[in-house]
Design a protein around this motif. Structure first.
Motif, PDB file in Angstrom:
ATOM      1  N   ARG A  85     -10.213   5.006  -0.655  1.00 13.95           N
ATOM      2  CA  ARG A  85     -10.041   5.515   0.709  1.00 13.95           C
ATOM      3  C   ARG A  85      -8.824   4.904   1.396  1.00 13.95           C
ATOM      4  N   VAL A  86      -8.254   3.891   0.781  1.00  9.48           N
ATOM      5  CA  VAL A  86      -6.989   3.337   1.252  1.00  9.48           C
ATOM      6  C   VAL A  86      -5.830   4.023   0.533  1.00  9.48           C
ATOM      7  N   ILE A  87      -5.893   4.038  -0.783  1.00  9.84           N
ATOM      8  CA  ILE A  87      -4.915   4.771  -1.593  1.00  9.84           C
ATOM      9  C   ILE A  87      -5.681   5.822  -2.375  1.00  9.84           C
ATOM     10  N   ASP A  88      -5.596   7.060  -1.916  1.00 11.27           N
ATOM     11  CA  ASP A  88      -6.415   8.126  -2.497  1.00 11.27           C
ATOM     12  C   ASP A  88      -5.769   8.806  -3.692  1.00 11.27           C
ATOM     13  N   LYS A  89      -4.519   8.470  -4.010  1.00  7.27           N
ATOM     14  CA  LYS A  89      -3.870   9.027  -5.193  1.00  7.27           C
ATOM     15  C   LYS A  89      -4.226   8.151  -6.397  1.00  7.27           C
ATOM     16  N   ALA A  90      -4.937   8.732  -7.353  1.00  5.10           N
ATOM     17  CA  ALA A  90      -5.441   7.955  -8.489  1.00  5.10           C
ATOM     18  C   ALA A  90      -4.324   7.307  -9.294  1.00  5.10           C
ATOM     19  N   PHE A  91      -3.219   8.014  -9.499  1.00  6.79           N
ATOM     20  CA  PHE A  91      -2.125   7.456 -10.304  1.00  6.79           C
ATOM     21  C   PHE A  91      -1.551   6.204  -9.639  1.00  6.79           C
ATOM     22  N   VAL A  92      -1.362   6.285  -8.337  1.00  8.63           N
ATOM     23  CA  VAL A  92      -0.822   5.126  -7.609  1.00  8.63           C
ATOM     24  C   VAL A  92      -1.810   3.974  -7.670  1.00  8.63           C
ATOM     25  N   ARG A  93      -3.079   4.280  -7.430  1.00 10.77           N
ATOM     26  CA  ARG A  93      -4.113   3.247  -7.377  1.00 10.77           C
ATOM     27  C   ARG A  93      -4.319   2.583  -8.742  1.00 10.77           C
ATOM     28  N   LYS A  94      -4.254   3.370  -9.820  1.00 14.80           N
ATOM     29  CA  LYS A  94      -4.590   2.855 -11.144  1.00 14.80           C
ATOM     30  C   LYS A  94      -3.381   2.402 -11.962  1.00 14.80           C
ATOM     31  N   VAL A  95      -2.188   2.852 -11.575  1.00 20.59           N
ATOM     32  CA  VAL A  95      -0.997   2.507 -12.364  1.00 20.59           C
ATOM     33  C   VAL A  95       0.022   1.723 -11.538  1.00 20.59           C
ATOM     34  N   ILE A  96       0.445   2.300 -10.410  1.00 24.20           N
ATOM     35  CA  ILE A  96       1.489   1.668  -9.607  1.00 24.20           C
ATOM     36  C   ILE A  96       1.011   0.354  -9.004  1.00 24.20           C
ATOM     37  N   VAL A  97      -0.222   0.350  -8.500  1.00 25.84           N
ATOM     38  CA  VAL A  97      -0.737  -0.876  -7.874  1.00 25.84           C
ATOM     39  C   VAL A  97      -0.796  -2.034  -8.868  1.00 25.84           C
ATOM     40  N   PRO A  98      -1.472  -1.886 -10.015  1.00 25.79           N
ATOM     41  CA  PRO A  98      -1.566  -3.042 -10.917  1.00 25.79           C
ATOM     42  C   PRO A  98      -0.268  -3.407 -11.615  1.00 25.79           C
ATOM     43  N   LEU A  99       0.555  -2.417 -11.940  1.00 22.57           N
ATOM     44  CA  LEU A  99       1.760  -2.701 -12.725  1.00 22.57           C
ATOM     45  C   LEU A  99       2.942  -3.126 -11.872  1.00 22.57           C
ATOM     46  N   ILE A 100       3.012  -2.640 -10.641  1.00 25.63           N
ATOM     47  CA  ILE A 100       4.190  -2.918  -9.811  1.00 25.63           C
ATOM     48  C   ILE A 100       3.821  -3.703  -8.551  1.00 25.63           C
ATOM     49  N   ILE A 101       2.975  -3.112  -7.710  1.00 23.10           N
ATOM     50  CA  ILE A 101       2.711  -3.713  -6.400  1.00 23.10           C
ATOM     51  C   ILE A 101       2.100  -5.102  -6.532  1.00 23.10           C
ATOM     52  N   LEU A 102       1.117  -5.263  -7.405  1.00 29.87           N
ATOM     53  CA  LEU A 102       0.447  -6.561  -7.527  1.00 29.87           C
ATOM     54  C   LEU A 102       1.295  -7.602  -8.254  1.00 29.87           C
ATOM     55  N   ASN A 103       2.417  -7.173  -8.784  1.00 27.46           N
ATOM     56  CA  ASN A 103       3.343  -8.128  -9.409  1.00 27.46           C
ATOM     57  C   ASN A 103       4.527  -8.459  -8.515  1.00 27.46           C
ATOM     58  N   THR A 104       4.627  -7.785  -7.376  1.00 25.11           N
ATOM     59  CA  THR A 104       5.766  -8.029  -6.488  1.00 25.11           C
ATOM     60  C   THR A 104       5.345  -8.392  -5.062  1.00 25.11           C
ATOM     61  N   ARG A 105       4.315  -7.765  -4.561  1.00 25.32           N
ATOM     62  CA  ARG A 105       3.962  -7.915  -3.151  1.00 25.32           C
ATOM     63  C   ARG A 105       3.229  -9.217  -2.793  1.00 25.32           C
ATOM     64  N   PRO A 106       2.363  -9.761  -3.658  1.00 26.27           N
ATOM     65  CA  PRO A 106       1.578 -10.934  -3.244  1.00 26.27           C
ATOM     66  C   PRO A 106       2.406 -12.108  -2.741  1.00 26.27           C
ATOM     67  N   LYS A 107       3.535 -12.403  -3.351  1.00 27.54           N
ATOM     68  CA  LYS A 107       4.337 -13.545  -2.915  1.00 27.54           C
ATOM     69  C   LYS A 107       4.843 -13.346  -1.484  1.00 27.54           C
ATOM     70  N   LYS A 108       5.363 -12.153  -1.214  1.00 24.61           N
ATOM     71  CA  LYS A 108       5.861 -11.869   0.135  1.00 24.61           C
ATOM     72  C   LYS A 108       4.716 -11.865   1.146  1.00 24.61           C
ATOM     73  N   SER A 109       3.585 -11.280   0.753  1.00 26.02           N
ATOM     74  CA  SER A 109       2.434 -11.241   1.658  1.00 26.02           C
ATOM     75  C   SER A 109       1.885 -12.646   1.913  1.00 26.02           C
ATOM     76  N   ALA A 110       1.921 -13.490   0.885  1.00 21.49           N
ATOM     77  CA  ALA A 110       1.446 -14.861   1.055  1.00 21.49           C
ATOM     78  C   ALA A 110       2.294 -15.602   2.077  1.00 21.49           C
ATOM     79  N   GLU A 111       3.600 -15.364   2.056  1.00 19.18           N
ATOM     80  CA  GLU A 111       4.487 -15.990   3.038  1.00 19.18           C
ATOM     81  C   GLU A 111       4.169 -15.483   4.442  1.00 19.18           C
ATOM     82  N   ALA A 112       3.859 -14.191   4.544  1.00 18.73           N
ATOM     83  CA  ALA A 112       3.505 -13.629   5.851  1.00 18.73           C
ATOM     84  C   ALA A 112       2.204 -14.245   6.369  1.00 18.73           C
ATOM     85  N   TYR A 113       1.203 -14.325   5.508  1.00 23.35           N
ATOM     86  CA  TYR A 113      -0.061 -14.938   5.924  1.00 23.35           C
ATOM     87  C   TYR A 113       0.144 -16.396   6.339  1.00 23.35           C
TER      88      TYR A 113
END
Length: 337
Positions: free
Chosen positions: A33-61
């Motif tokens: 219900r946050v990302i309703d596109k299955a390809f993005v949720r199952k492929v882009i998120v684990p392969l790209i977003i979760l390998n790039t975004r956490p560091k930047k988000s951690a700095e923001a937090y």
């Protein structure tokens, strides 16, 4: 019959470590219900977003973290404590993502012998990625753990006159004389979510002036409900049209999201000579990363770099006694229904 109240907010990582932030984002961004596109949720998120975004988000937090922990978690705990002092039923707190999890809290609720539960999703407006996902997750857990538990939900309260009175008062108290613009910045969602949430699939973004033309689709239309919140506030504050503006923040990906965007709006205001701006974020009732970092830090820098001079964020309702009493009134209404 033992009755209880459950407040549910968005959630937060357990800490500002990259691993904790990654774990949190994994749960958040794989919610359909946050990302309703299955390809993005199952492929882009684990392969790209979760390998790039956490560091930047951690700095923001890290930039907003307090000695007590996550501002959202700490303030939500205080809200639950204050509400618990104002109503008879025990008040519990859970987060849609992260801890305390909905699953664990419901398990504790059942161990405590609760037979009737009133759930308050802490979102004024309906969106599939906020209010709806809370309802779905709560019901999933109840159906797994105790299907016969009596459960009720507080409905979106975006146009409740009592809520609008409190919100307008809070904004007015933080709106200094001489403010050039009051920006209502709502959390953005993809335009596609409006169409998905429209049960007719023939009104939202399909009809001219769809947000202002009465239609049953408005019961689940996030944009309409945002605009109605603004309408209720500006009427109470008697703000002329040229003194306020509505925008949307926090977009992700390349799909069209609700416009105008907050960052682009503030940059434009700065270039056009608007000097004194206040921003309020009425999609939230609790200050969090999106208000304390994205707006109070990033957006402020954007506005000032473009020529703006006086910028501040109006706090969410947080622990305001009027807000707590509003919640208490809703609980009393449930008890008496």
């Amino acid at each position: 019959m033992s009755k209880a109240v459950l407040l549910v907010n968005l959630g937060s990582p357990d800490s500002t470590s990259v691993s904790d932030v990654k774990r949190y984002l994994d749960e958040f961004l794989t919610d359909e219900r946050v990302i309703d596109k299955a390809f993005v949720r199952k492929v882009i998120v684990p392969l790209i977003i979760l390998n790039t975004r956490p560091k930047k988000s951690a700095e923001a937090y890290a930039s907003v973290w307090t000695d007590e922990g996550s501002p959202l978690i700490v303030t939500s705990e205080h809200q639950a404590e204050k509400l618990g002092q104002s109503v008879a039923p025990k008040v519990y707190l859970a987060m849609r993502y992260g801890n305390p999890s909905i699953a664990n809290v419901i398990s504790q609720i059942l161990k405590d012998g609760v037979t009737s539960l009133y759930v308050i999703p802490l979102y004024p407006q309906y969106a599939m990625s906020s209010y709806e996902t809370v309802v779905v997750k709560v019901m999933e857990e109840i159906n797994q753990q105790k299907p016969d538990l009596d459960v009720s939900f507080l409905q979106p309260f975006y146009n409740d006159p009592d809520y609008l009175d409190i919100l307008a008062e809070s904004i007015g108290e933080n709106l200094p004389e001489g403010t050039d613009k009051l920006v209502f910045s709502f959390h953005g969602i993809p335009e596609r979510h409006l169409r998905v949430s429209d049960p007719s699939h023939a009104h939202c973004l399909c009809v001219k002036d769809c947000c202002t033309r009465a239609n049953p689709a408005h019961a689940t239309c996030y944009k309409h409900q945002c605009l109605m919140t603004v309408k209720g506030v500006v009427e109470r504050l008697k703000l002329p049209e040229d003194k306020y503006f509505v925008s949307f923040q926090s977009r992700l990906g390349r799909d069209p999201w609700l416009t105008p965007y907050t960052d682009a709006t503030l940059a434009r205001f700065g270039r056009e000579g608007v000097k004194k701006v206040r921003v309020v974020c009425p999609a939230f009732v609790t200050d969090c990363l999106e208000t304390l970092e994205e707006i109070a830090e990033e957006a402020k820098e954007i506005f000032e770099d473009a020529g703006g001079e006086d910028f501040a964020v109006i706090p969410c309702l947080n622990e305001d006694d009027r807000w707590i009493q509003y919640l208490a009134k809703q609980v009393e209404g449930w008890l008496n229904s």
